[in-house]
Design a protein around this motif. Structure first.
Motif, mmCIF file in Angstrom:
data_model
loop_
_atom_site.group_PDB
_atom_site.id
_atom_site.type_symbol
_atom_site.label_atom_id
_atom_site.label_comp_id
_atom_site.label_asym_id
_atom_site.label_seq_id
_atom_site.Cartn_x
_atom_site.Cartn_y
_atom_site.Cartn_z
ATOM 1 N N TRP A 238 0.826 -1.199 0.000
ATOM 2 C CA TRP A 238 0.000 0.000 0.000
ATOM 3 C C TRP A 238 0.860 1.249 0.000
ATOM 4 N N ALA A 239 0.207 2.380 -0.229
ATOM 5 C CA ALA A 239 0.880 3.675 -0.157
ATOM 6 C C ALA A 239 -0.149 4.713 0.272
ATOM 7 N N LEU B 153 -6.459 9.462 1.613
ATOM 8 C CA LEU B 153 -6.753 8.189 0.973
ATOM 9 C C LEU B 153 -5.592 7.214 1.152
ATOM 10 N N ILE B 154 -5.894 5.948 0.938
ATOM 11 C CA ILE B 154 -4.878 4.906 0.861
ATOM 12 C C ILE B 154 -5.062 4.171 -0.462
ATOM 13 N N ALA B 155 -3.944 3.867 -1.113
ATOM 14 C CA ALA B 155 -3.952 3.049 -2.327
ATOM 15 C C ALA B 155 -3.294 1.717 -1.995
ATOM 16 N N GLU B 156 -3.908 0.636 -2.393
ATOM 17 C CA GLU B 156 -3.333 -0.680 -2.120
ATOM 18 C C GLU B 156 -3.500 -1.585 -3.332
ATOM 19 N N LEU C 183 3.713 0.922 -6.477
ATOM 20 C CA LEU C 183 2.739 -0.165 -6.470
ATOM 21 C C LEU C 183 2.456 -0.684 -7.872
ATOM 22 N N GLU C 184 1.972 -1.908 -7.934
ATOM 23 C CA GLU C 184 1.578 -2.533 -9.197
ATOM 24 C C GLU C 184 0.068 -2.428 -9.374
ATOM 25 N N PHE C 185 -0.350 -2.056 -10.564
ATOM 26 C CA PHE C 185 -1.771 -1.923 -10.869
ATOM 27 C C PHE C 185 -2.340 -3.297 -11.215
ATOM 28 N N PRO C 186 -3.659 -3.489 -10.998
ATOM 29 C CA PRO C 186 -4.671 -2.532 -10.551
ATOM 30 C C PRO C 186 -4.570 -2.229 -9.064
ATOM 31 N N LEU C 187 -5.112 -1.057 -8.695
ATOM 32 C CA LEU C 187 -5.105 -0.607 -7.310
ATOM 33 C C LEU C 187 -6.532 -0.414 -6.814
ATOM 34 N N VAL C 188 -6.678 -0.526 -5.515
ATOM 35 C CA VAL C 188 -7.917 -0.128 -4.851
ATOM 36 C C VAL C 188 -7.593 1.123 -4.046
#
Length: 437
Positions: A136-137, A199-202, A155-160
């Motif tokens: 995550w980031a 927000l958080i991207a994971e 991070l590697e896509f796809p992301l939530v």
């Protein structure tokens, strides 16, 4: 009264109104202190006669008010209340309850209660405990292109992408590529219900999505129930975007996995859950854990809350345990033990009924009609005729139906029948902009 006597009293602080929970606490604890916010008082019709049995009832505007929580903490401290047993089962009282606990001196970790809500701290702590979780980031400012570039590089896509302290997948989106990241966040708009905009991207995790609901007494669960969603929650959201009156909506809800059918899964979940609990210092508490089971069987942590699961989960647990879930939890938290009871059905689950397409609701099955279906144990209408549903997120609740059966085949047939026969009628809404009236 001496200090030693005060320390021996069973003191419980309950945040927000819940009749069954408070009544159970009043029965089993020697002193119960209740904190009600403005929403409780205005919309939840507290039973003031029942509350006369409480040692003290505090009325505050909202649980996010530092001043109001500090004032409650000061008064409790003056009364000699330790606050080592604070019960908060709603999402939006969690921060206030945690702050109250810190003010009363019950934690040497001032960020512990924040880590129960903020998914960045949450994931850092479980990863440090060796529990598998998605990479995550943090995205503290979605307009900061430096933050966006760092996410795309790391991070590697796809992301939530989701709010750091969100709930119910509100404001949650899937981003398929780095090129989509900035425009997707621009189109996200304001986040309803949440004060923070961070927000958080994971990274996206594939596999079966599970939720685990448990009540803990130290390292042992007084109950632990593993359930699986019929369709992963984000897949429901994607399906809603693509649904039409002809295709209908994805099957929404979840079903309890029988421990007799999956003893190995229960053992692996219990082992992982204990590691998660130790990472947060969870001892005597109720928890709602979300995780994924990858195709190879690996369990991957998603998030945890120190409260009961929302939506239909409490009703499911009532049927599994054979007693109102709030009575069970209230007694378990105070006594450290549960009554010997169990539900009548081996297979229990819940279906969320939606209309086949977005629009204005024109008809709903009555509770009597739903309960007349053999195997329907509970039914709850949350929407009304005239309400508008726009399929903006999976937590736009319409109708919950709780089901029970003795065999897996009977349960599957019941789910199909309920989904087919109990229909929410809808008509298109012709308006500019938002479909809301």
């Amino acid at each position: 009264m001496s200090d030693s006597t005060a320390e021996q009293r069973e003191q419980v602080i309950v945040c927000k109104w819940n009749r069954e929970l408070i009544a159970t606490m009043l029965e089993h604890a020697s002193e119960v202190y209740v904190i009600l916010d403005g929403f409780d008082i205005e919309h939840m019709s507290p039973d003031w006669e029942l509350l006369e049995g409480a040692a003290k009832v505090y009325r505050i505007g909202e649980f996010d008010s530092l001043e109001e929580i500090a004032s409650v903490a000061a008064d409790l401290s003056l009364r000699g209340v330790s606050g080592d047993r604070i019960v908060s089962f709603t999402e939006f009282s969690q921060y206030g309850a945690g702050y109250l606990s810190t003010l009363l001196g019950n934690s040497d970790d001032p960020l512990r209660h924040v880590s129960y809500r903020d998914k960045r701290l949450m994931k850092r702590r479980v990863a440090a405990a060796g529990v598998p979780t998605a990479r995550w980031a943090s995205l503290p400012d979605r307009a900061d292109r430096g933050d966006l570039a760092a996410v795309a590089e790391r991070l590697e896509f796809p992301l939530v992408v989701k709010p750091v302290a969100g709930a119910g997948t509100i404001g949650t989106i899937t981003v398929r590529s780095a090129e989509e990241l900035e425009p997707s966040l621009e189109s996200l708009g304001p986040l309803p219900y949440f004060k923070s905009r961070q927000l958080i991207a994971e990274e996206f995790v594939t596999g079966r999505e599970l939720h685990v609901d448990a009540l803990w007494n130290g390292d042992e669960p007084l109950f632990l129930v593993v359930s699986a969603y019929f369709v992963n929650v984000l897949s429901v959201l994607e399906g809603l975007k693509e649904s039409t009156a002809d295709t209908g909506t994805p099957l929404d809800g979840s079903y309890v996995i029988s421990p007799e059918d999956a003893p190995d899964l229960y053992k692996r979940v219990l082992d992982l859950h204990r590691d998660v609990n130790r990472a947060f210092g969870i001892d005597r508490a109720v928890t709602h854990l979300e995780l994924f089971e990858r195709p190879d069987g690996e369990l991957v942590f998603s998030e945890i809350a120190t409260r009961l699961g929302g939506a239909y989960v409490g009703s499911m647990l009532t049927e599994v345990l054979g007693q109102d879930i709030f009575e069970v939890v209230g007694e378990g938290l105070v006594r450290g033990a549960l009554p010997k009871s169990r539900g009548e059905h081996r297979y229990v689950g819940a279906v969320h009924l939606r209309p086949a397409a977005p629009g204005r609701i024109t008809s709903l099955p009555s509770e009597e009609e739903m309960l007349a279906v053999d195997g329907v144990l509970q039914a709850q209408r949350l929407a009304q005729v005239g309400s508008v549903v726009d399929f903006s997120h999976p937590s736009e609740w319409c109708v919950f139906v709780i089901l029970g059966a003795d065999t897996a085949e009977e349960f599957d047939a019941l789910v199909a029948r309920v989904s087919r026969e109990l229909v929410v009628g809808v008509e298109a809404v012709e308006s500019e902009g938002s479909p809301h009236p």
